[in-house]
Design a protein around this motif. Structure first.
Motif, PDB file in Angstrom:
ATOM      1  N   PHE A  66      58.073  33.143  18.997  1.00 20.16           N
ATOM      2  CA  PHE A  66      58.389  33.563  17.638  1.00 20.16           C
ATOM      3  C   PHE A  66      57.690  32.662  16.633  1.00 20.16           C
ATOM      4  CE2 PHE A  66      62.165  35.944  19.188  1.00 20.16           C
ATOM      5  CZ  PHE A  66      61.980  37.091  18.444  1.00 20.16           C
ATOM      6  N   LEU A  67      57.167  33.273  15.583  1.00 17.58           N
ATOM      7  CA  LEU A  67      56.532  32.548  14.497  1.00 17.58           C
ATOM      8  C   LEU A  67      57.050  33.067  13.172  1.00 17.58           C
ATOM      9  CD1 LEU A  67      52.809  32.694  15.742  1.00 17.58           C
ATOM     10  CD2 LEU A  67      54.345  30.723  15.899  1.00 17.58           C
ATOM     11  N   ALA A  68      57.331  32.148  12.241  1.00 15.31           N
ATOM     12  CA  ALA A  68      57.668  32.556  10.882  1.00 15.31           C
ATOM     13  C   ALA A  68      56.374  32.894  10.164  1.00 15.31           C
ATOM     14  CB  ALA A  68      58.414  31.442  10.150  1.00 15.31           C
ATOM     15  N   VAL A  69      56.328  34.037   9.503  1.00 16.61           N
ATOM     16  CA  VAL A  69      55.105  34.492   8.840  1.00 16.61           C
ATOM     17  C   VAL A  69      55.196  34.128   7.361  1.00 16.61           C
ATOM     18  CG1 VAL A  69      53.655  36.468   8.281  1.00 16.61           C
ATOM     19  CG2 VAL A  69      54.873  36.393  10.464  1.00 16.61           C
ATOM     20  N   ASN A  70      54.259  33.314   6.920  1.00 19.24           N
ATOM     21  CA  ASN A  70      54.172  32.957   5.508  1.00 19.24           C
ATOM     22  C   ASN A  70      53.365  34.042   4.795  1.00 19.24           C
ATOM     23  OD1 ASN A  70      55.562  30.473   5.813  1.00 19.24           O
ATOM     24  ND2 ASN A  70      53.675  29.525   6.584  1.00 19.24           N
ATOM     25  N   THR A  71      54.018  34.777   3.928  1.00 19.07           N
ATOM     26  CA  THR A  71      53.378  35.923   3.288  1.00 19.07           C
ATOM     27  C   THR A  71      52.958  35.585   1.862  1.00 19.07           C
ATOM     28  OG1 THR A  71      55.453  36.824   2.440  1.00 19.07           O
ATOM     29  CG2 THR A  71      54.797  37.465   4.668  1.00 19.07           C
ATOM     30  N   SER A  72      52.066  36.396   1.329  1.00 25.71           N
ATOM     31  CA  SER A  72      51.636  36.291  -0.060  1.00 25.71           C
ATOM     32  C   SER A  72      51.760  37.661  -0.707  1.00 25.71           C
ATOM     33  CB  SER A  72      50.197  35.784  -0.144  1.00 25.71           C
ATOM     34  OG  SER A  72      49.314  36.678   0.524  1.00 25.71           O
ATOM     35  N   ALA A 131      57.324  37.067  13.447  1.00 27.40           N
ATOM     36  CA  ALA A 131      56.485  37.790  14.411  1.00 27.40           C
ATOM     37  C   ALA A 131      56.705  37.213  15.800  1.00 27.40           C
ATOM     38  CB  ALA A 131      55.011  37.693  14.024  1.00 27.40           C
ATOM     39  N   LEU A 132      56.881  38.103  16.772  1.00 26.90           N
ATOM     40  CA  LEU A 132      56.979  37.710  18.170  1.00 26.90           C
ATOM     41  C   LEU A 132      55.643  38.007  18.844  1.00 26.90           C
ATOM     42  CD1 LEU A 132      58.488  36.814  20.736  1.00 26.90           C
ATOM     43  CD2 LEU A 132      59.257  39.189  20.992  1.00 26.90           C
ATOM     44  N   ASP A 133      54.939  36.948  19.232  1.00 31.56           N
ATOM     45  CA  ASP A 133      53.674  37.104  19.943  1.00 31.56           C
ATOM     46  C   ASP A 133      53.999  37.559  21.365  1.00 31.56           C
ATOM     47  OD1 ASP A 133      51.329  36.512  21.580  1.00 31.56           O
ATOM     48  OD2 ASP A 133      50.572  35.435  19.834  1.00 31.56           O
ATOM     49  N   LEU A 134      53.612  38.784  21.707  1.00 36.04           N
ATOM     50  CA  LEU A 134      53.994  39.364  22.991  1.00 36.04           C
ATOM     51  C   LEU A 134      53.159  38.828  24.150  1.00 36.04           C
ATOM     52  CD1 LEU A 134      54.480  43.006  21.721  1.00 36.04           C
ATOM     53  CD2 LEU A 134      56.270  41.423  22.436  1.00 36.04           C
ATOM     54  N   ASN A 166      59.783  31.159  23.282  1.00 36.66           N
ATOM     55  CA  ASN A 166      59.524  29.903  22.581  1.00 36.66           C
ATOM     56  C   ASN A 166      59.533  30.134  21.077  1.00 36.66           C
ATOM     57  OD1 ASN A 166      59.066  28.451  25.057  1.00 36.66           O
ATOM     58  ND2 ASN A 166      57.038  29.441  25.156  1.00 36.66           N
ATOM     59  N   GLY A 167      59.414  29.034  20.342  1.00 34.13           N
ATOM     60  CA  GLY A 167      59.355  29.128  18.895  1.00 34.13           C
ATOM     61  C   GLY A 167      60.726  29.232  18.264  1.00 34.13           C
ATOM     62  N   HIS A 168      60.720  29.415  16.947  1.00 30.76           N
ATOM     63  CA  HIS A 168      61.959  29.488  16.170  1.00 30.76           C
ATOM     64  C   HIS A 168      62.277  30.956  15.906  1.00 30.76           C
ATOM     65  CE1 HIS A 168      65.122  28.109  13.536  1.00 30.76           C
ATOM     66  NE2 HIS A 168      64.648  28.862  12.551  1.00 30.76           N
ATOM     67  N   ARG A 169      63.285  31.482  16.619  1.00 32.98           N
ATOM     68  CA  ARG A 169      63.612  32.901  16.483  1.00 32.98           C
ATOM     69  C   ARG A 169      64.281  33.174  15.145  1.00 32.98           C
ATOM     70  NH1 ARG A 169      66.912  34.704  21.285  1.00 32.98           N
ATOM     71  NH2 ARG A 169      65.566  33.192  22.351  1.00 32.98           N
TER      72      ARG A 169
END
Length: 536
Positions: free
Chosen positions: A417-423, A409-412, A373-376
């Motif tokens: 899949f999740l896009a990680v918003n970084t700082s 990140a792929l939550d196993l 699921n999610g946006h790969r």
């Protein structure tokens, strides 16, 4: 009684000839007839405080052909005559005992074709078992132009060529396959700094601490830890786009020494390649080698090295997985998660990058594609992936002509899949960078290829805060490099030192090996940095 002796084998049918013995002369020699194509020199017995035995093979006119040394760590040398090499009229083999004292180092001439084996009392003249591929087929592949293979980040390319991972290989490889372990011109004295010349530029590498032989300079290899102080080096490509003829080495982190390891394991060894992955499963004690490419040939095979029996096997897997190179492979609960990579397309279409996820189950020997699921992430190759806190974090990579610096990140647990918003100060877009897990919540990214140049910067990502931080370390920033290997291993303890009772485990160190500078230079240096210095 001291039974130390030095012997020579002249050809495949010659019995051993003793050239030196304890209590005898300190130098011995023997004539080598023109028809002799292989010479083996080995030591037998206790070394005690002997330093080393120098070995020299000279043509009849006095011109040196090869210089090497036997030591307590490397007790066997093999010379293999190359076609057209000097010494057609015959040669003289001379061995000299260099006296007592601590183990010394030695130098080889640039034209030396000597090979070294670790702790051998006799050297086989033919590898056993033989490699799976046929010699003629391998040479033909080496000589063909790899029209669609990914560009090596170490060749001089134009700006246009730098924006695409496809290249053409010019010229032909040498038709002769080296017997056992070929030593390249990068193999110098272990106690002196190594200097690699690259098109008008010199790249200096740190000196090795206790190794008398080292792997040739390369990129696109894998370095896989198998226990707290041992790692296995597999594959790679070096100068003039040639695949390394010393494709497998064993690294001992205790003294940072290298041991040629291709003949240590039986079974069909993997064919030479780059862009593959090598993943160690600590439960089964096995290394899984998957994919990669070699000129026009692409691989989707799985080879297993059992590190307990030291034997290779090739898996006859069910299910379909495309040939892939420059993909990522992560181990989770005994399964291999393969993401992205480059796959071949029929000519004249350019090769494409994948966004697919494949899972290999070693127990069932089957490939399958999970429902995700999610946006790969967008299709990419040359990216990095590491497992932290039940997730696979995917960073960077490229798909012509775009280079990425995004994080996914792929939550196993959820297979999402999740896009990680970084700082924080994030790394610039890159591929073919090095990546290593530093702790339960942090991993490091170093170097890589921007599409135009190799990089030498370093960043640490905190998975708990999703924050990047830049790291300033003079050892890691000494030379820009891409296609290198980064691993973590236990830091060797000093002799006689006690382990701190409050310390949870052994101190860890970061190891960086190989890679290239994008200007024709390839590295064979080994850099070590204490992880504590990177996390403070």
């Amino acid at each position: 009684m001291d039974d130390f002796s030095v012997y020579a084998l002249l050809g495949v049918s010659d019995p051993p000839r003793r050239l030196l013995s304890a209590g005898g002369k300190r130098q011995g020699s023997v004539a080598v007839a023109p028809h002799i194509h292989q010479v083996v020199v080995f030591a037998h017995g206790a070394w005690r405080r002997r330093r080393d035995v120098t070995v020299e093979l000279s043509a009849t006119d006095g011109q040196p052909v090869a210089v090497g040394a036997l030591t307590p760590h490397h007790k066997c040398l093999l010379w293999d005559r190359w076609e057209g090499e000097v010494g057609k009229e015959g040669s003289t083999l001379t061995v000299t005992l260099e006296g007592d004292g601590p183990v010394g180092t030695f130098k080889r001439s640039a034209m030396s074709p000597l090979f070294s084996l670790q702790n051998s009392t006799a050297a086989p003249l033919v590898r056993d078992p033989p490699r799976k591929r046929k010699r003629g087929q391998e040479d033909a592949r080496d000589g063909r132009a790899g029209e669609r293979e990914n560009v090596c980040p170490n060749g001089s390319v134009s700006d246009t060529a730098a924006a695409t991972p496809h290249r053409k290989v010019r010229g032909k490889a040498r038709g002769r396959q080296a017997c056992l372990f070929a030593q390249s011109e990068e193999h110098t004295s272990a106690s002196a700094p190594q200097t690699h010349k690259a098109k008008g530029k010199q790249c200096r590498a740190p000196a090795q601490t206790a190794s008398l032989v080292i792997p040739s300079g390369r990129w696109g290899q894998t370095l896989c830890p198998i226990d707290p102080q041992t790692a296995i080096l597999i594959g790679g490509q070096g100068s003039r786009m040639q695949f390394c003829r010393d494709p497998m080495w064993k690294l001992c982190a205790e003294d940072m020494s290298w041991v040629p390891a291709e003949t240590l394991a039986g079974g069909p060894t993997p064919e030479a390649r780059i862009g593959h992955t090598a993943t160690f499963d600590p439960e089964s004690k096995r290394i899984y080698v998957f994919g990669g490419s070699k000129n026009k040939k692409w691989f989707n095979d799985v080879h297993i090295l059992d590190t307990q029996s030291w034997r290779w096997t090739m898996v006859e897997a069910q299910g379909k997985v495309p040939p892939l190179a420059y993909h990522s492979c992560s181990l989770f609960r005994g399964e291999l998660f393969v993401l992205g990579g480059v796959f071949p397309r029929p000519h004249p279409e350019p090769d494409g990058c994948s966004d697919a996820l494949y899972i290999f189950n070693p127990e069932m020997a089957i490939w399958y594609q999970p429902i995700v699921n999610g946006h790969r992430p967008a299709p990419r190759s040359g990216h990095s992936a590491c497992v932290l806190q039940g997730k696979i974090f995917v960073f960077g990579g490229w798909d012509t002509p775009v280079c990425f610096n995004d994080m996914h990140a792929l939550d196993l647990g959820l297979m999402e899949f999740l896009a990680v918003n970084t700082s924080g100060p994030s790394p610039s877009p890159r591929s073919w960078h090095g990546c290593a897990v530093l702790s339960e919540s942090k991993f490091l990214v170093h170097g890589g290829y921007s599409g135009n140049a190799a990089l030498n910067d370093t960043f640490v990502f905190n998975a708990e805060t999703s924050c990047w931080s830049a790291v300033v370390n003079t050892q890691l920033s000494a030379a820009p490099r891409a296609g290198h290997s980064i691993i973590t291993m236990a830091k060797p303890s000093k002799q006689g030192s006690a382990v701190d009772e409050e310390q949870e485990g052994p101190e860890q160190t970061l190891l960086v090996f190989g890679g290239g500078d994008n200007e024709g230079g390839f590295f064979s240096d080994l850099t070590t940095v204490a992880i504590d210095e990177l996390l403070h």
